[in-house]
Design an enzyme around this catalytic site. Structure first.
Site, short mmCIF file in Angstrom:
data_model
loop_
_atom_site.label_atom_id
_atom_site.label_comp_id
_atom_site.label_asym_id
_atom_site.label_seq_id
_atom_site.Cartn_x
_atom_site.Cartn_y
_atom_site.Cartn_z
N CYS A 300 -63.15 6.86 29.89
CA CYS A 300 -63.39 5.40 29.92
C CYS A 300 -63.00 4.87 28.54
CB CYS A 300 -64.84 5.09 30.24
SG CYS A 300 -65.49 5.96 31.68
N ALA A 301 -61.71 4.82 28.27
CA ALA A 301 -61.21 4.69 26.90
C ALA A 301 -61.19 3.27 26.36
CB ALA A 301 -59.80 5.28 26.81
N GLY A 304 -60.13 1.34 23.23
CA GLY A 304 -59.22 2.28 22.59
C GLY A 304 -59.65 2.81 21.24
N GLY A 305 -60.81 2.41 20.73
CA GLY A 305 -61.24 2.83 19.40
C GLY A 305 -61.44 4.34 19.27
N ASP A 356 -59.80 5.29 38.42
CA ASP A 356 -61.25 5.38 38.46
C ASP A 356 -61.64 6.79 38.00
OD1 ASP A 356 -63.96 5.59 39.07
OD2 ASP A 356 -63.79 4.41 40.90
N ASP A 372 -67.33 7.91 27.63
CA ASP A 372 -67.95 6.75 26.96
C ASP A 372 -68.12 5.66 28.02
OD1 ASP A 372 -68.97 5.24 24.85
OD2 ASP A 372 -67.01 4.36 24.43
N CYS A 427 -73.43 2.69 24.28
CA CYS A 427 -73.83 1.85 23.14
C CYS A 427 -75.06 1.05 23.55
CB CYS A 427 -72.70 0.95 22.67
SG CYS A 427 -71.87 0.03 23.98
#
Length: 501
Positions: A300-301, A304-305, A356, A372, A427
């Site tokens: 789940c990029a 892109g960080g 997905d 993530d 997060c």
């Protein structure tokens, strides 16, 4: 009823009273209207106050305050010039901060050993002076347990491309003087014992008050209804050393310094010189323990960080940055275009996919998988109304989050190569989305495959990072680690759990 007005004309009193409605843009209407971020804060006040207790006011204030960032130097730009510029701004290399903390712990270990020697000598002297039945009791009790070994290691490579590590074991005085606290952290409090229910996330109680959502209940109701479930084996492995990639150059202002960085600029190669992100984001990537030749999936990029961080290690043989949302896939591609020149030449080493994560079926292809997951993004939720998951249009999406997160993690654990690593991260401060989801995924994997997954306990390894991050110590976390927002170093929230097949 009639009355005379100032013009001596009779007017109907019912017609004289006119009710006026202010426009939606009027200040009084705006003041009464609850926005998505207002709803998020109310939700957190209700849920987190009961979980974090006296810590919640401090966490709440930090969430609502200016977030702190670190600058990740781009190795594909003018890195030496960038490092020099960041140092002139007063930023320090996080690697050096970790090393300094480790050195401090080593010095305290020496003090502990000296104190024990002096105490032992004093006891011997007293033994020679008194008979056994006259020997007074000890002045104070000193534990005879060995010190807990933890460390921080720089990651280096030799000419053959193998990683080299210089041992840097250390023990902290705090690990001795706060031994009872450390052991206490491993116990799940009775009032928090439900934080890892085996069934709460999947046995949804009807909630008729939610129109159109009869089969779903709120996160707070999940939390209050948890019951402890330990009906499957959980294997834990202690990790004492944190490996820091050799080529990472990450800078942050010291604790208490809230200075802002200038906007990144393009160097001679035409790409930006550094990337700004929450420093807590480096921890899930560190937990992946990336080495030379790894094949990595960032499931789940977006935006892109973390994919950027992975590439900056210069270790992976291949990285696939995936996301299910087209807009986030576009942001990943934007980061890659802005920070890596001649991206088309990287096709064998790096690619972006739009799938997905729950249906990716490339088994034994990746030995490192970062999950993530989409979450309530607590800091964003209380500060921004745009794209806020607490908006009325996204209520169902928010309530379905734990189920989605569990399914993503389960699939990652199924397809990872044996001997590899899966890191789950959010997060969010929510125990449901953090330890709760990990517990549910572990239970489901055990039931469906009978494979015993191993959870890495990184508490000792993370001690070198204590000067930078504030970790939760009151949650009784069993599977992961949580960085709490903290005003002097306002990073997080960030939860991560490292799982080995």
């Amino acid at each position: 009823m009639w009355y005379k007005n100032c013009l001596n004309k009779f007017v109907c009193i019912n017609c004289a009273i006119i009710r006026r409605k202010h426009k939606d843009t009027h200040w009084s209407v705006i003041a009464k209207k609850k926005t998505a971020k207002d709803k998020a804060l109310l939700h957190f006040d209700e849920l987190y106050k009961s979980i974090y207790g006296s810590e919640w006011p401090s966490i709440r204030l930090a969430l609502l305050s200016q977030q702190k960032y670190c600058a990740v130097v781009n190795n594909f730009s003018d890195s030496e010039e960038t490092i020099s510029a960041l140092k002139k701004l007063g930023a320090v290399d996080i690697r050096e901060v970790f090393k300094a903390e480790l050195k401090y712990q080593e010095n305290e270990e020496i003090l502990i050993k000296d104190s024990r020697k002096k105490l032992s000598a004093r006891k011997e002297k007293l033994s020679d002076s008194f008979s056994t039945n006259q020997l007074p009791g000890p002045l104070y009790d000193v534990s005879s347990k060995d010190t807990v070994s933890q460390g921080f290691q720089d990651s280096e490579t030799d000419s053959s491309g193998k990683r080299l590590h210089e041992n840097a074991n250390a023990a902290s005085l705090r690990s001795q003087l706060s031994q009872s606290e450390l052991e206490y952290d491993r116990i799940v409090k009775p009032d928090l014992s439900g934080a890892v229910s085996a069934s709460a996330l999947h046995e949804f109680v009807p909630a008729t008050k939610l129109k159109g959502m009869e089969d779903w209940v709120l996160e707070s109701e999940h939390y209050s209804g948890y019951q402890e479930s330990m009906d499957f084996p959980i294997v834990k492995k202690k990790e004492d050393t944190l490996f820091y990639p050799k080529y990472w150059n990450i800078f942050s202002y010291i604790r208490g310094d809230v200075s802002r960085y200038p906007h990144p600029s393009r160097g001679k190669a035409g790409v930006y010189n550094y990337y700004l992100l929450d420093a807590a984001s480096i921890l899930p990537v560190l937990a992946l323990d990336i080495t030379n030749g790894d094949r990595v999936l960032d499931m789940c990029a977006g935006p892109g960080g973390k994919s950027f961080l992975i590439l900056q290690t210069l270790y992976p043989e291949r990285l696939v940055s995936n996301d299910v949302q087209g807009s986030r896939v576009g942001r990943i591609k934007g980061v890659m275009d802005d920070y890596f020149f001649k991206l088309k030449n990287w096709s064998n080493n790096m690619s972006v996919s739009h799938r997905d994560g729950r249906v990716i079926d490339e088994e034994n292809t990746f030995n490192k998988i970062l999950v993530d997951v989409p979450c309530t993004t607590d800091r964003h939720a209380v500060l921004e109304n745009d794209n806020n998951i607490f908006s009325p249009a996204r209520v169902k999406e928010r309530i379905r989050l734990p189920q989605l997160q569990t399914e993503l993690l389960c699939n990652a654990m199924k397809i990872v190569r044996p001997g590899g690593t899966v890191v789950y991260s959010t997060c969010s401060l929510s125990p449901v989305q953090n330890d709760g989801v990990v517990h549910m995924a572990l239970k489901r994997i055990w039931e469906e495959t009978k494979i015993e997954m191993e959870v890495r306990d990184m508490k000792n390894a993370l001690k070198a990072t204590r000067n930078v991050f504030k970790f939760s110590t009151s949650q009784g976390l069993r599977y992961g680690h949580l960085v709490l927002p903290f005003l002097p170093n306002n990073f997080g929230p960030s939860y991560f759990s490292s799982i080995l097949p």
